[in-house]
Design a protein around this motif. Structure first.
Motif, PDB file in Angstrom:
ATOM      1  N   ALA A   8      -9.375 -58.430  47.253  1.00  0.00           N
ATOM      2  CA  ALA A   8     -10.186 -57.905  48.074  1.00  0.00           C
ATOM      3  C   ALA A   8      -9.496 -56.829  49.140  1.00  0.00           C
ATOM      4  O   ALA A   8     -10.105 -55.077  49.280  1.00  0.00           O
ATOM      5  N   GLU A   9      -8.570 -57.393  49.005  1.00  0.00           N
ATOM      6  CA  GLU A   9      -7.219 -55.738  49.763  1.00  0.00           C
ATOM      7  C   GLU A   9      -7.599 -54.859  48.274  1.00  0.00           C
ATOM      8  O   GLU A   9      -7.405 -53.835  49.450  1.00  0.00           O
ATOM      9  N   VAL A  10      -7.183 -55.348  47.304  1.00  0.00           N
ATOM     10  CA  VAL A  10      -6.682 -53.937  46.325  1.00  0.00           C
ATOM     11  C   VAL A  10      -8.275 -53.169  46.405  1.00  0.00           C
ATOM     12  O   VAL A  10      -8.369 -52.153  46.629  1.00  0.00           O
ATOM     13  N   ALA A  11      -9.302 -53.656  46.563  1.00  0.00           N
ATOM     14  CA  ALA A  11     -10.455 -53.545  46.634  1.00  0.00           C
ATOM     15  C   ALA A  11     -10.524 -52.606  47.824  1.00  0.00           C
ATOM     16  O   ALA A  11     -11.212 -51.106  47.437  1.00  0.00           O
ATOM     17  N   ASP A  12     -10.381 -52.552  48.466  1.00  0.00           N
ATOM     18  CA  ASP A  12     -10.017 -51.989  49.420  1.00  0.00           C
ATOM     19  C   ASP A  12      -9.264 -51.050  50.124  1.00  0.00           C
ATOM     20  O   ASP A  12      -9.606 -49.440  50.799  1.00  0.00           O
ATOM     21  N   GLN A  13      -8.508 -50.533  49.368  1.00  0.00           N
ATOM     22  CA  GLN A  13      -7.858 -49.274  49.117  1.00  0.00           C
ATOM     23  C   GLN A  13      -8.317 -48.204  47.782  1.00  0.00           C
ATOM     24  O   GLN A  13      -7.966 -47.310  47.747  1.00  0.00           O
ATOM     25  N   ILE A  14      -9.534 -48.805  47.251  1.00  0.00           N
ATOM     26  CA  ILE A  14      -9.689 -47.909  46.618  1.00  0.00           C
ATOM     27  C   ILE A  14     -10.948 -47.347  47.342  1.00  0.00           C
ATOM     28  O   ILE A  14     -11.655 -47.372  47.668  1.00  0.00           O
ATOM     29  N   LEU A  15     -11.002 -45.748  46.699  1.00  0.00           N
ATOM     30  CA  LEU A  15     -11.058 -45.209  48.001  1.00  0.00           C
ATOM     31  C   LEU A  15     -11.652 -44.109  47.439  1.00  0.00           C
ATOM     32  O   LEU A  15     -13.014 -42.927  47.650  1.00  0.00           O
ATOM     33  N   LEU A  16     -12.928 -43.921  45.613  1.00  0.00           N
ATOM     34  CA  LEU A  16     -13.920 -43.400  45.441  1.00  0.00           C
ATOM     35  C   LEU A  16     -15.143 -43.375  46.165  1.00  0.00           C
ATOM     36  O   LEU A  16     -14.840 -45.122  46.470  1.00  0.00           O
ATOM     37  N   SER A  17     -16.227 -42.788  45.197  1.00  0.00           N
ATOM     38  CA  SER A  17     -17.552 -42.932  46.180  1.00  0.00           C
ATOM     39  C   SER A  17     -18.620 -44.331  45.895  1.00  0.00           C
ATOM     40  O   SER A  17     -19.145 -44.053  45.454  1.00  0.00           O
ATOM     41  N   ASN A  66      -7.639 -44.180  42.244  1.00  0.00           N
ATOM     42  CA  ASN A  66      -7.817 -42.990  43.251  1.00  0.00           C
ATOM     43  C   ASN A  66      -7.663 -41.878  42.708  1.00  0.00           C
ATOM     44  O   ASN A  66      -8.670 -40.663  43.557  1.00  0.00           O
ATOM     45  N   ARG A  67      -6.922 -41.364  42.412  1.00  0.00           N
ATOM     46  CA  ARG A  67      -7.044 -39.738  41.125  1.00  0.00           C
ATOM     47  C   ARG A  67      -8.184 -39.153  40.188  1.00  0.00           C
ATOM     48  O   ARG A  67      -7.503 -38.633  39.376  1.00  0.00           O
ATOM     49  N   TYR A  68      -8.809 -40.609  39.790  1.00  0.00           N
ATOM     50  CA  TYR A  68     -10.529 -40.184  39.152  1.00  0.00           C
ATOM     51  C   TYR A  68      -9.786 -40.452  37.482  1.00  0.00           C
ATOM     52  O   TYR A  68     -10.261 -39.987  36.568  1.00  0.00           O
ATOM     53  N   GLU A  69      -8.803 -40.874  37.551  1.00  0.00           N
ATOM     54  CA  GLU A  69      -7.671 -41.985  36.064  1.00  0.00           C
ATOM     55  C   GLU A  69      -9.326 -43.280  35.902  1.00  0.00           C
ATOM     56  O   GLU A  69      -9.525 -43.219  36.497  1.00  0.00           O
ATOM     57  N   PRO A  70      -9.323 -43.009  34.788  1.00  0.00           N
ATOM     58  CA  PRO A  70     -10.289 -43.738  34.611  1.00  0.00           C
ATOM     59  C   PRO A  70      -9.503 -45.433  34.692  1.00  0.00           C
ATOM     60  O   PRO A  70      -8.409 -45.847  33.945  1.00  0.00           O
ATOM     61  N   VAL A  71      -9.763 -46.386  34.926  1.00  0.00           N
ATOM     62  CA  VAL A  71      -9.154 -48.026  34.970  1.00  0.00           C
ATOM     63  C   VAL A  71      -8.001 -48.754  33.622  1.00  0.00           C
ATOM     64  O   VAL A  71      -7.714 -48.638  33.491  1.00  0.00           O
ATOM     65  N   GLN A  72      -9.310 -47.734  32.664  1.00  0.00           N
ATOM     66  CA  GLN A  72      -9.469 -48.210  31.042  1.00  0.00           C
ATOM     67  C   GLN A  72      -8.282 -47.671  30.607  1.00  0.00           C
ATOM     68  O   GLN A  72      -7.493 -48.154  30.024  1.00  0.00           O
ATOM     69  N   TYR A  73      -7.691 -46.183  31.072  1.00  0.00           N
ATOM     70  CA  TYR A  73      -6.371 -45.706  30.486  1.00  0.00           C
ATOM     71  C   TYR A  73      -5.365 -46.145  31.671  1.00  0.00           C
ATOM     72  O   TYR A  73      -3.974 -46.029  31.143  1.00  0.00           O
ATOM     73  N   VAL A  74      -5.844 -45.744  33.366  1.00  0.00           N
ATOM     74  CA  VAL A  74      -4.099 -47.103  33.978  1.00  0.00           C
ATOM     75  C   VAL A  74      -3.806 -48.319  32.844  1.00  0.00           C
ATOM     76  O   VAL A  74      -2.788 -48.610  33.263  1.00  0.00           O
ATOM     77  N   LEU A  75      -4.549 -49.233  32.684  1.00  0.00           N
ATOM     78  CA  LEU A  75      -4.131 -50.336  32.385  1.00  0.00           C
ATOM     79  C   LEU A  75      -4.184 -50.227  30.649  1.00  0.00           C
ATOM     80  O   LEU A  75      -3.497 -51.529  30.190  1.00  0.00           O
ATOM     81  N   VAL A 204     -14.044 -38.719  33.499  1.00  0.00           N
ATOM     82  CA  VAL A 204     -14.024 -38.365  31.761  1.00  0.00           C
ATOM     83  C   VAL A 204     -13.799 -36.753  31.854  1.00  0.00           C
ATOM     84  O   VAL A 204     -13.556 -36.568  30.395  1.00  0.00           O
ATOM     85  N   LEU A 205     -14.799 -36.051  32.450  1.00  0.00           N
ATOM     86  CA  LEU A 205     -14.424 -34.810  32.515  1.00  0.00           C
ATOM     87  C   LEU A 205     -12.721 -34.720  32.127  1.00  0.00           C
ATOM     88  O   LEU A 205     -12.410 -33.704  31.482  1.00  0.00           O
ATOM     89  N   GLU A 206     -12.060 -35.182  33.127  1.00  0.00           N
ATOM     90  CA  GLU A 206     -10.445 -34.403  33.260  1.00  0.00           C
ATOM     91  C   GLU A 206      -9.351 -35.520  32.948  1.00  0.00           C
ATOM     92  O   GLU A 206      -9.121 -34.580  32.640  1.00  0.00           O
ATOM     93  N   HIS A 207     -10.075 -36.413  32.491  1.00  0.00           N
ATOM     94  CA  HIS A 207      -9.329 -37.115  31.507  1.00  0.00           C
ATOM     95  C   HIS A 207      -9.754 -37.645  29.991  1.00  0.00           C
ATOM     96  O   HIS A 207      -8.395 -38.088  29.095  1.00  0.00           O
ATOM     97  N   GLU A 208     -10.930 -37.545  29.365  1.00  0.00           N
ATOM     98  CA  GLU A 208     -11.046 -38.796  28.288  1.00  0.00           C
ATOM     99  C   GLU A 208     -10.785 -37.134  27.129  1.00  0.00           C
ATOM    100  O   GLU A 208     -10.910 -35.659  27.973  1.00  0.00           O
ATOM    101  N   PRO A 209     -10.700 -36.970  26.100  1.00  0.00           N
ATOM    102  CA  PRO A 209     -10.670 -35.953  24.697  1.00  0.00           C
ATOM    103  C   PRO A 209     -11.912 -34.830  24.878  1.00  0.00           C
ATOM    104  O   PRO A 209     -12.055 -35.560  24.465  1.00  0.00           O
ATOM    105  N   ALA A 210     -12.086 -34.061  25.156  1.00  0.00           N
ATOM    106  CA  ALA A 210     -12.602 -32.797  25.154  1.00  0.00           C
ATOM    107  C   ALA A 210     -13.689 -32.898  23.753  1.00  0.00           C
ATOM    108  O   ALA A 210     -14.063 -33.615  23.241  1.00  0.00           O
TER     109      ALA A 210
END
Ligand code: GLN
Length: 283
Positions: A8-17, A66-75, A204-210
């Motif tokens: 729950a604490e980690v979820a609260d730290q996610i600032l995306l909309s 929070n900088r819009y990197e997809p969670v899949q790439y982060v992990l 998608v636009l900023e991180h996945e291969p165009a």
């Protein structure tokens, strides 16, 4: 500390909309990944020891999310057809709708028992389609190709992780033919139009291969014309071709398949009721 409280604490730290549900799901995935404990147990709330290294790693992951990197790439991992695949920014993240392509090949390829079939997955990316077919169809001898060396590398790691033997080859669908004839040809090529960009997520636009996503607005069938030609040339009699499509272009791709002489050309809908897969057979 209590695992449920920590999630729950980690979820609260996610600032995306994103919705609270989405944030909870991401937090669960992150905590599960770093603690290496089953999610069901973590959700029940158990005492877990969280050392400083783990806490810092989770914080770093949340900062990237929070900088819009997809969670899949982060992990470095994504789920497809019930299996975990390695991913990085060299390959598209597997999409749930692509599972339909696997379902259709499984339902229509129908190899006679014990008989080997040759399957090629063109523009394979992470390898998720070809590798899943190799796991699901024991008679399949799978070949995967991509233009990107980075993608071939990821597909090779995934093949090893799932213990499937397959051939990997760098190949440009736009200019090259195929050496071998095959029973099944499958592909999820780039098909998003440039003009669709404005409705797409930052992740998608900023991180996945165009290169894996886009085609020019004026040439939406850029990949489907050579794919149809390859299917007409390289499928064995009765062989199956199945491709994922942009719902906007499904009818045109159906026509393209018919124009090159494929038969039983059909459009299949995804779970949202959108035309998502076109398939056909060699005469
Ligand atoms: N379905 C993916 C998306 O909408 C695109 C996949 C592709 O271009 N093949 O982001």
């Amino acid at each position: 500390m209590n695992s449920k409280a920590w999630i729950a604490e980690v979820a609260d730290q996610i600032l995306l909309s994103e919705s609270q549900e989405e944030k909870n799901a991401v937090a669960q995935w992150v905590v599960e990944h770093f603690l290496q404990q089953p999610r069901e147990q973590l959700l029940r709330g158990r005492e877990v020891a969280v050392d400083e290294v783990t806490r810092t790693a989770v914080q770093a992951a949340i900062d990237r999310i929070n900088r819009y990197e997809p969670v899949q790439y982060v992990l470095g991992e994504a789920w497809f057809y019930g299996r975990k695949f390695l991913v990085n920014n060299q390959v598209l993240i597997p999409r749930p709708e692509t599972e339909l392509l696997v379902d259709i090949v499984k339902a229509h390829a129908k190899p006679p028992r014990h008989q080997q079939i040759q399957v090629v997955d063109l523009c394979t990316g992470s390898g998720c389609i070809g590798i899943t077919l190799a796991c699901e169809l024991p008679q399949a001898r799978v070949h995967v190709t991509d233009i990107s060396h980075g993608a071939i590398h990821v597909a090779a790691m995934n093949a090893r992780a799932h213990r499937v033997a397959l051939s990997l080859k760098q190949h440009d669908v736009l200019t090259e033919s195929l050496d071998e004839s095959v029973d099944v040809m499958v592909s999820n090529p780039p098909y998003v139009l440039q003009r669709e960009k404005r409705a797409m997520q930052k992740q998608v636009l900023e991180h996945e291969p165009a290169q894996a996503l886009f085609v020019p607005d004026e040439d939406p069938l850029r990949f489907y014309k050579p794919l149809a030609a390859l299917a007409a040339q390289r499928l064995l009699p009765g062989g199956l071709v199945a491709v994922e499509v942009n719902p906007l272009m499904a009818a045109d791709i159906q026509k393209q398949f018919e124009t090159v002489g494929l038969r039983e050309v059909a459009i299949h809908m995804d779970l949202d009721g959108r035309p998502r897969v076109v398939c056909g057979r060699h005469a």
